[in-house]
Design an enzyme around this catalytic site. Structure first.
Site, PDB file in Angstrom:
ATOM      1  N   HIS A  95       1.698  -9.722  44.849  1.00  0.00           N
ATOM      2  CA  HIS A  95       1.384  -8.808  43.751  1.00  0.00           C
ATOM      3  C   HIS A  95      -0.095  -8.474  43.678  1.00  0.00           C
ATOM      4  CE1 HIS A  95       2.098  -7.838  39.184  1.00  0.00           C
ATOM      5  NE2 HIS A  95       1.150  -7.083  39.703  1.00  0.00           N
ATOM      6  N   GLU A 111       1.333  -4.531  31.745  1.00  0.00           N
ATOM      7  CA  GLU A 111       1.019  -5.956  31.843  1.00  0.00           C
ATOM      8  C   GLU A 111       0.395  -6.488  30.550  1.00  0.00           C
ATOM      9  OE1 GLU A 111       2.090  -7.817  33.985  1.00  0.00           O
ATOM     10  OE2 GLU A 111       2.154  -6.877  35.968  1.00  0.00           O
ATOM     11  N   HIS A 157      -5.059  -5.111  42.225  1.00  0.00           N
ATOM     12  CA  HIS A 157      -4.270  -5.158  43.453  1.00  0.00           C
ATOM     13  C   HIS A 157      -5.232  -5.050  44.637  1.00  0.00           C
ATOM     14  CE1 HIS A 157      -0.383  -3.541  41.316  1.00  0.00           C
ATOM     15  NE2 HIS A 157      -0.833  -4.660  40.792  1.00  0.00           N
ATOM     16  N   HIS A 210      -7.044  -7.602  36.007  1.00  0.00           N
ATOM     17  CA  HIS A 210      -5.921  -7.712  36.957  1.00  0.00           C
ATOM     18  C   HIS A 210      -6.058  -6.604  37.980  1.00  0.00           C
ATOM     19  CE1 HIS A 210      -2.135  -7.587  38.902  1.00  0.00           C
ATOM     20  NE2 HIS A 210      -1.627  -6.602  38.167  1.00  0.00           N
TER      21      HIS A 210
END
Length: 228
Positions: A154, A73, A94, A92
């Site tokens: 996502h 990413e 999850h 970032h």
């Protein structure tokens, strides 16, 4: 770049993993230091991240330090830094509740006033394949005027003017997503109106909410006089 900065990124990854926001190799953390970016490498188990698991790249993506390829990413991180020169860190994840919300809603509404620290309702960026330029563009748009965004089906992205701030924003977003889930299980969540949100912002500014403040010295009571 100093080894201290790489350790800070590794420590942030470990903290987020301990809090349950990063699981296994899923997720990434970066911090910008001048014209360089320290970012977690691809395939790293983030709960055990070390400075050697953090790669330093230029703002153009050229590897400058480290023996591991940066996260898949990377374009997302570099795109956000390019869009906002004041931005210092990107997280970032999850995270389970944030990701669940991103699979259902188009935005996370404001149920609790603490969400205003993220800028208001949290937008859900449209779905695109991970690591793609399309996804990076969607997230940039969703972050306009915000400190966090969700990524459809996502996960989540949180940003900040410091690495510590970005981490706190990620943790707050997950708490808010959890709150929405629990409130929805009990009934229809009650959303704060625009007027109520405005009043919160006014009160927070006037009271210095969220920052430590010294005790204001009280005038001494002359001897022999009652204190109440």
């Amino acid at each position: 770049m100093s080894g201290e900065v790489r350790e800070q990124v590794a420590a942030a990854a470990r903290r987020l993993a301990e809090a349950g926001l990063l699981v296994g190799t899923a997720g990434n953390v970066s911090v910008r230091d001048g014209d360089q970016v320290a970012v977690t490498a691809t395939g790293v188990v983030l709960g055990g991240c070390t400075p050697d698991d953090v790669t330093v790249v230029s703002l153009g993506g050229e590897v400058l330090e480290g023996g591991l390829r940066p996260t898949s990413e990377l374009d997302l991180h570099l795109g956000l830094y390019a869009a906002d020169p004041a931005l210092a860190a990107v997280v970032h994840t999850h995270a389970p509740y944030s990701t669940a919300i991103a699979c259902v809603l188009d935005e996370l509404p404001v149920l609790h006033y603490q969400q205003l620290a993220l800028g208001g309702a949290v937008r859900v960026a449209p779905y695109a394949t991970f690591g793609s330029a399309e996804l990076a563009a969607h997230v940039r748009d969703a972050l306009a005027g915000r400190q966090a965004a969700l990524m459809a089906n996502h996960g989540s992205v949180a940003v900040g003017a410091s690495l510590a701030a970005a981490v706190e924003h990620a943790l707050l977003l997950e708490w808010l997503a959890t709150l929405h889930h629990r409130a929805s299980a009990l009934g229809t969540p009650r959303v704060l109106t625009d007027a109520e949100q405005h009043d919160v912002i006014t009160a927070a500014i006037s009271r210095g909410y969220g920052s430590t403040q010294p005790v204001v010295d009280q005038p001494e009571t002359p001897a022999g006089e009652p204190t109440c």
